[in-house]
Motif scaffolding. Structure first.
Motif, PDB file in Angstrom:
ATOM      1  N   LEU B 259       0.723  -1.077  -0.091  1.00  0.00           N
ATOM      2  CA  LEU B 259       0.164   0.071  -0.118  1.00  0.00           C
ATOM      3  C   LEU B 259       0.897   1.194  -0.203  1.00  0.00           C
ATOM      4  O   LEU B 259       1.674   1.546   1.064  1.00  0.00           O
ATOM      5  CB  LEU B 259      -0.781   0.091   1.254  1.00  0.00           C
ATOM      6  CG  LEU B 259      -1.692   1.324   1.574  1.00  0.00           C
ATOM      7  CD1 LEU B 259      -2.693   1.725   0.013  1.00  0.00           C
ATOM      8  CD2 LEU B 259      -2.726   0.997   2.684  1.00  0.00           C
ATOM      9  N   ILE B 260       0.796   2.058  -1.039  1.00  0.00           N
ATOM     10  CA  ILE B 260       1.747   3.171  -1.335  1.00  0.00           C
ATOM     11  C   ILE B 260       0.804   4.484  -1.014  1.00  0.00           C
ATOM     12  O   ILE B 260      -0.295   4.509  -1.329  1.00  0.00           O
ATOM     13  CB  ILE B 260       2.158   3.383  -2.691  1.00  0.00           C
ATOM     14  CG1 ILE B 260       3.127   2.198  -3.040  1.00  0.00           C
ATOM     15  CG2 ILE B 260       2.839   4.577  -2.950  1.00  0.00           C
ATOM     16  CD1 ILE B 260       3.492   2.231  -4.600  1.00  0.00           C
ATOM     17  N   ALA B 261       1.122   5.280  -0.105  1.00  0.00           N
ATOM     18  CA  ALA B 261       0.621   6.360   0.379  1.00  0.00           C
ATOM     19  C   ALA B 261       0.917   7.613  -0.429  1.00  0.00           C
ATOM     20  O   ALA B 261       1.947   7.893  -0.755  1.00  0.00           O
ATOM     21  CB  ALA B 261       0.674   6.828   1.862  1.00  0.00           C
ATOM     22  N   HIS B 262      -0.148   8.098  -1.065  1.00  0.00           N
ATOM     23  CA  HIS B 262      -0.048   9.491  -1.812  1.00  0.00           C
ATOM     24  C   HIS B 262       0.382   9.215  -3.353  1.00  0.00           C
ATOM     25  O   HIS B 262      -0.464   9.349  -4.016  1.00  0.00           O
ATOM     26  CB  HIS B 262       0.810  10.629  -1.088  1.00  0.00           C
ATOM     27  CG  HIS B 262       0.576  10.798   0.335  1.00  0.00           C
ATOM     28  ND1 HIS B 262      -0.904  11.041   0.642  1.00  0.00           N
ATOM     29  CD2 HIS B 262       1.202  10.684   1.289  1.00  0.00           C
ATOM     30  CE1 HIS B 262      -0.725  10.949   2.041  1.00  0.00           C
ATOM     31  NE2 HIS B 262       0.485  10.662   2.657  1.00  0.00           N
ATOM     32  N   GLY B 263       1.554   9.221  -3.830  1.00  0.00           N
ATOM     33  CA  GLY B 263       1.872   8.756  -5.020  1.00  0.00           C
ATOM     34  C   GLY B 263       1.987   9.864  -5.889  1.00  0.00           C
ATOM     35  O   GLY B 263       1.522   9.829  -7.100  1.00  0.00           O
ATOM     36  N   THR B 264       1.656  11.282  -5.231  1.00  0.00           N
ATOM     37  CA  THR B 264       1.352  12.175  -6.326  1.00  0.00           C
ATOM     38  C   THR B 264       2.833  12.685  -7.233  1.00  0.00           C
ATOM     39  O   THR B 264       2.596  13.315  -8.147  1.00  0.00           O
ATOM     40  CB  THR B 264       0.967  13.680  -5.803  1.00  0.00           C
ATOM     41  OG1 THR B 264       2.201  14.428  -5.114  1.00  0.00           O
ATOM     42  CG2 THR B 264      -0.019  13.326  -4.671  1.00  0.00           C
ATOM     43  N   GLY B 265       3.764  11.918  -6.783  1.00  0.00           N
ATOM     44  CA  GLY B 265       5.007  12.041  -7.643  1.00  0.00           C
ATOM     45  C   GLY B 265       5.183  10.961  -8.474  1.00  0.00           C
ATOM     46  O   GLY B 265       6.573  10.748  -9.071  1.00  0.00           O
ATOM     47  N   ILE B 266       4.389   9.974  -8.589  1.00  0.00           N
ATOM     48  CA  ILE B 266       4.370   8.630  -9.622  1.00  0.00           C
ATOM     49  C   ILE B 266       4.559   9.435 -11.004  1.00  0.00           C
ATOM     50  O   ILE B 266       3.767  10.413 -11.451  1.00  0.00           O
ATOM     51  CB  ILE B 266       3.188   8.100  -9.416  1.00  0.00           C
ATOM     52  CG1 ILE B 266       3.224   7.183  -8.145  1.00  0.00           C
ATOM     53  CG2 ILE B 266       3.283   6.863 -10.513  1.00  0.00           C
ATOM     54  CD1 ILE B 266       2.138   6.330  -7.948  1.00  0.00           C
ATOM     55  N   LEU B 267       5.461   9.085 -11.667  1.00  0.00           N
ATOM     56  CA  LEU B 267       5.931   9.670 -13.154  1.00  0.00           C
ATOM     57  C   LEU B 267       5.176   8.606 -13.947  1.00  0.00           C
ATOM     58  O   LEU B 267       4.993   7.450 -13.676  1.00  0.00           O
ATOM     59  CB  LEU B 267       7.315   9.792 -13.314  1.00  0.00           C
ATOM     60  CG  LEU B 267       8.042  10.652 -12.601  1.00  0.00           C
ATOM     61  CD1 LEU B 267       9.434  10.705 -12.984  1.00  0.00           C
ATOM     62  CD2 LEU B 267       7.329  12.258 -12.491  1.00  0.00           C
ATOM     63  N   ASP B 268       4.858   8.932 -15.258  1.00  0.00           N
ATOM     64  CA  ASP B 268       4.335   8.170 -16.410  1.00  0.00           C
ATOM     65  C   ASP B 268       5.353   7.062 -16.542  1.00  0.00           C
ATOM     66  O   ASP B 268       5.004   5.820 -16.798  1.00  0.00           O
ATOM     67  CB  ASP B 268       4.191   8.912 -17.646  1.00  0.00           C
ATOM     68  CG  ASP B 268       3.057   9.547 -17.619  1.00  0.00           C
ATOM     69  OD1 ASP B 268       2.081   9.727 -16.718  1.00  0.00           O
ATOM     70  OD2 ASP B 268       2.964  10.728 -18.752  1.00  0.00           O
ATOM     71  N   SER B 269       6.783   7.139 -16.459  1.00  0.00           N
ATOM     72  CA  SER B 269       7.572   6.073 -16.592  1.00  0.00           C
ATOM     73  C   SER B 269       7.796   5.016 -15.543  1.00  0.00           C
ATOM     74  O   SER B 269       8.096   4.035 -15.602  1.00  0.00           O
ATOM     75  CB  SER B 269       8.951   6.816 -16.859  1.00  0.00           C
ATOM     76  OG  SER B 269       9.240   7.436 -15.366  1.00  0.00           O
ATOM     77  N   ASP B 270       7.023   5.358 -14.552  1.00  0.00           N
ATOM     78  CA  ASP B 270       6.657   4.530 -13.323  1.00  0.00           C
ATOM     79  C   ASP B 270       5.780   3.284 -13.661  1.00  0.00           C
ATOM     80  O   ASP B 270       5.633   2.390 -12.932  1.00  0.00           O
ATOM     81  CB  ASP B 270       6.511   5.338 -11.957  1.00  0.00           C
ATOM     82  CG  ASP B 270       7.551   5.778 -11.422  1.00  0.00           C
ATOM     83  OD1 ASP B 270       8.653   5.314 -11.625  1.00  0.00           O
ATOM     84  OD2 ASP B 270       7.321   6.989 -10.813  1.00  0.00           O
ATOM     85  N   LEU B 271       4.867   3.843 -14.407  1.00  0.00           N
ATOM     86  CA  LEU B 271       3.597   3.022 -14.768  1.00  0.00           C
ATOM     87  C   LEU B 271       3.861   1.645 -15.204  1.00  0.00           C
ATOM     88  O   LEU B 271       3.068   0.828 -14.730  1.00  0.00           O
ATOM     89  CB  LEU B 271       2.772   3.671 -15.734  1.00  0.00           C
ATOM     90  CG  LEU B 271       1.876   5.139 -15.003  1.00  0.00           C
ATOM     91  CD1 LEU B 271       1.307   5.854 -16.416  1.00  0.00           C
ATOM     92  CD2 LEU B 271       1.206   4.815 -13.737  1.00  0.00           C
ATOM     93  N   PRO B 272       4.590   1.241 -16.062  1.00  0.00           N
ATOM     94  CA  PRO B 272       4.835  -0.161 -16.464  1.00  0.00           C
ATOM     95  C   PRO B 272       5.408  -1.153 -15.221  1.00  0.00           C
ATOM     96  O   PRO B 272       4.749  -2.073 -15.001  1.00  0.00           O
ATOM     97  CB  PRO B 272       6.156  -0.169 -17.482  1.00  0.00           C
ATOM     98  CG  PRO B 272       5.781   1.188 -18.111  1.00  0.00           C
ATOM     99  CD  PRO B 272       5.483   2.186 -16.978  1.00  0.00           C
ATOM    100  N   LEU B 273       6.102  -0.405 -14.244  1.00  0.00           N
ATOM    101  CA  LEU B 273       6.716  -1.149 -13.331  1.00  0.00           C
ATOM    102  C   LEU B 273       5.495  -1.417 -12.428  1.00  0.00           C
ATOM    103  O   LEU B 273       5.233  -2.557 -11.599  1.00  0.00           O
ATOM    104  CB  LEU B 273       7.540  -0.396 -12.281  1.00  0.00           C
ATOM    105  CG  LEU B 273       9.085  -0.402 -12.672  1.00  0.00           C
ATOM    106  CD1 LEU B 273       9.647   0.240 -11.916  1.00  0.00           C
ATOM    107  CD2 LEU B 273       9.378  -2.004 -12.789  1.00  0.00           C
ATOM    108  N   LEU B 274       4.469  -0.519 -12.114  1.00  0.00           N
ATOM    109  CA  LEU B 274       3.280  -0.752 -11.150  1.00  0.00           C
ATOM    110  C   LEU B 274       2.380  -1.597 -11.902  1.00  0.00           C
ATOM    111  O   LEU B 274       1.718  -2.450 -11.148  1.00  0.00           O
ATOM    112  CB  LEU B 274       2.748   0.941 -11.134  1.00  0.00           C
ATOM    113  CG  LEU B 274       3.502   1.744 -10.419  1.00  0.00           C
ATOM    114  CD1 LEU B 274       2.787   2.926 -10.119  1.00  0.00           C
ATOM    115  CD2 LEU B 274       3.716   1.209  -8.660  1.00  0.00           C
ATOM    116  N   GLU B 275       2.101  -1.482 -13.320  1.00  0.00           N
ATOM    117  CA  GLU B 275       1.293  -2.454 -14.088  1.00  0.00           C
ATOM    118  C   GLU B 275       1.648  -3.595 -13.845  1.00  0.00           C
ATOM    119  O   GLU B 275       0.969  -4.709 -13.673  1.00  0.00           O
ATOM    120  CB  GLU B 275       1.110  -2.041 -15.478  1.00  0.00           C
ATOM    121  CG  GLU B 275       0.127  -2.887 -16.339  1.00  0.00           C
ATOM    122  CD  GLU B 275      -0.261  -2.225 -17.670  1.00  0.00           C
ATOM    123  OE1 GLU B 275       0.691  -1.474 -18.183  1.00  0.00           O
ATOM    124  OE2 GLU B 275      -1.056  -2.753 -18.141  1.00  0.00           O
TER     125      GLU B 275
END
Lengths: 459, 459
Positions: B259-275
């Motif tokens: 569970l990640i709190a906030h994540g407003t600094g998640i970048l588009d480039s992070d999305l594949p890892l999260l997916e």
């Protein structure tokens, strides 16, 4: 302090209303927010007679007493721009862009409106506002004679204007003027009036200029939607080569007492014109709707403040805002302005309370009558309960009010010294009766099969 | 529909609790929001036994009955990320940038915290949440044994983790593990636990990797602050050449239930890892604080939704958020996401309710136990009163709930079939006693003269 004891307060003549033992939000001579603890408010003839120490109030005879211990007394909130009958449409036009919201739902439905719908909607809206600590509202709508009647009946204060479009021909402007003259000073002085052309995109330049002339001739203020969003400003530049503010200026409206609704499309280049007019003009901001419509900008509160233009708080109508909760507008103004400016130090809780009190009162032309709890002003007061778990502990009372308290924490609402809600009980509106009759009328009201609409949106 | 009648419901065995005549928010098999009118909810052994037509419920014998006419039954709200004892600091650190908020106020004050302060704060917070319709919260703080005790006593459900920094040495991590093992399944099963490293900027890569190993070894989830804001992401890139999400990935934490709190600094480039990790990870969003801190971005809900990552609603602690009002988080998520995307059609009221129910339940690892009113799930239910003038008329129930109703409209809060608040009366917390004792302790708690702090902010 403007709230010091006056000589001989209450010792010879009895008060009509005495609120004892509360903390009172006061303004100093520079208009800065302060709090006076363990105080009492003495009301006589609908006017604030004095703010004194609670201990002094023990000697004051009063027809009615309210135990204010544990409560904070604030100047009643002012809803600086709304359309109260639109509560009947609350939740009817959801998740739509502005143009579809107007053309596909709101303006077709408004073509069905009857005076009875307006009356029921206005009554429900007044109930909602009294429950939320609003003591005065600026309304801009149709069938305003009916709204004026509801104001008289429910006990609120209001600044009313009959809206009109140029598509109505000369009749719209004439009726708006006749309404303003007929109701000015109505409801025992609680009603003030304005001329209310709809907006520069629905009213011609000639009609706007005629409005300015009528305003001067009859000493009336003007209430208008303008530069509501950036797209309107861009369309105005495209079509007329002028921003909406420049259109208002050319029409002479910046030389009147002018209340501009929204102004999220005001450009930096408009600021010199507005600064030149400051002292006469004000802007009403209702930030919830701007977020919901996904408008790209919000009201430029910092820039307007810098040039001395008051910014009052508003909700717009419930068809876009979903509520008439001015308390939420105060909270959202603080939050959205910080985010918009990228500056957490900007728009502090005390600034937000300044917008909610003196600036909102000035915005509706009532700065000398309401917006402060001070001797000589009308007794428009709300009592707020901060004993709930969500408002404890209190490290900073201004922050508690703006960021932790809610409209539902208002326990008592007083206008002109008359209690309209006591301990959450509404004394001037029968809500179940209104809801029942309005419910029966809704199918006819929301019918859009006829294909009519009162206007077409053209930004 | 997962809420159809089960054969023979209630005709032979009596229910423990029966809620009759309400409208029930239900989810269909695809998880879509619907409303079932004139229904009854049958509760047995803390579990939802059935949702039936009100007429059928007349035959059901029940130890306790609640007349739900005029009320809407919702799954209890879940606060997916908070620090409940911080209500003691509500309003103490106002209008400050993140770094000053931490270093100048919050972390110095937290060095004074005693278990008794934590206990009183947690109790006040639980009262606030029960009053606001929250039935479960995910907490990440210090002295969590005390918080677990308050959870047992107040009747809420909670997902708890003992926070730690690498600056504590090995002790912090060990205590976080010991806490998680000691309290897992506590409070009659209402407590679940997580490992709770503070954040990638306060916990070393080695410690994060050790956390991932412990999570696997002990079958524990992990709750962490990460990519809280864009500045943290930029600092991480500058210092480590990796975003916070990449740091979590490298540490193996994206292979845990995270569970990640906030994540407003998640970048588009992070999305594949999260997916790649989706199904295991979730993000908690608390939009009020992002506005108040004037962070330049908000949680990328649309992008996370597109890759299947649940986004739960949260308030963060009251020292930044000023309240634990998850209802407001729901409303603000809808408004802020529309504005952020420039799209009024995005994040409809039904989507907001989906985040508030099944997505929030999944975010705290309880998707199979709460978040829906359906047979077999735990009976965590709130009853909402929509008869107030601010919620009438109802054209669209989802819109009324998200955009007009408020936390204060919750009348009754039920967890595991036990009524914790009935008709606004709290049954498990004595608020005045808590406020009184907390008030006495505040001067010692807020003293910053000693110059200590629990940590230093370094984004």
């Amino acid at each position: 302090m403007t709230t010091s004891q006056r000589p001989g307060v209450g010792t010879t003549v009895g008060a009509d209303l005495l609120i004892t033992g509360c903390t009172v939000l006061v303004h100093d001579d520079a208009g800065q927010i302060g709090f006076r603890e363990d105080a009492a408010v003495v009301v006589r003839d609908g006017t604030i007679d004095a703010v004194v120490a609670a201990s002094e109030a023990e000697r004051v005879a009063a027809a009615e007493r309210i135990d204010g211990r544990g409560l904070v007394a604030l100047p009643g909130l002012v809803n600086c721009h709304t359309h109260v009958p639109m509560v009947a449409l609350r939740g009817l036009a959801e998740d739509l862009p502005t143009e579809e919201w107007f053309d596909d739902v709101v303006w077709p439905v408004e073509s069905n409106l009857t005076p009875r719908d307006v009356e029921l909607g206005a009554r429900l809206a007044c109930a909602e506002m009294i429950r939320g600590g609003v003591t005065c509202f600026a309304d801009h709508y149709f069938a305003m004679d009916t709204v004026a009647g509801v104001v008289a009946e429910t006990g609120l204060r209001a600044h009313l204007g009959q809206a009109w479009f140029s598509s109505q021909g000369a009749r719209g402007r004439e009726e708006s003027l006749a309404f303003a003259l007929r109701h000015r000073g109505g409801a025992e002085g609680r009603i003030t009036t304005a001329l209310a052309p709809h907006a520069p995109y629905t009213v011609t330049d000639a009609d706007l200029a005629a409005t300015a002339e009528l305003a001067h001739e009859h000493h009336l203020p003007v209430h208008v939607h303008a530069a509501e969003n950036r797209a309107q400003t861009e369309a105005s530049l495209r079509r007329h080569g002028r921003t909406p503010v420049e259109v208002l200026h050319r029409a002479g409206l910046l030389d009147t007492d002018l209340l501009i609704a929204h102004g999220t499309g005001i450009l930096d280049s408009d600021l010199p014109l507005l600064e030149h007019a400051s002292g006469r003009i004000a802007v009403a901001t209702s930030p919830r709707g701007y977020l919901k419509f996904a408008w790209p900008t919000t009201t430029p509160v910092r820039a307007l403040t810098a040039i001395g233009v008051p910014v009052g708080l508003a909700t717009d109508g419930a068809a876009s805002n979903n509520s008439l909760d001015v308390w939420e507008s105060m909270t959202l103004t603080a939050l959205v302005q910080k985010a918009d400016q990228g500056d957490p130090r900007w728009l502090t809780s005390r600034q937000a309370l300044h917008h909610a009190t003196v600036q909102s009162a000035r915005a509706v032309g009532l700065g000398d009558r309401v917006g402060r709890i001070a001797p000589g002003l009308r007794a428009d007061i709300v009592l707020v309960d901060l004993t709930g778990p969500h408002t404890q502990p209190v490290h900073d009372l201004a922050a508690t009010l703006v960021h932790s308290a809610r409209a539902s924490d208002v326990r008592t609402t007083i206008v002109d010294g008359r209690v309209l809600m006591r301990d959450r009980e509404l004394l001037t509106v029968d809500v179940p009766a209104v809801v029942r009759e309005l419910g029966e009328r809704l199918p006819a009201l929301v019918d859009r099969g006829h294909g009519r609409r009162v206007q077409r949106y053209g930004t």
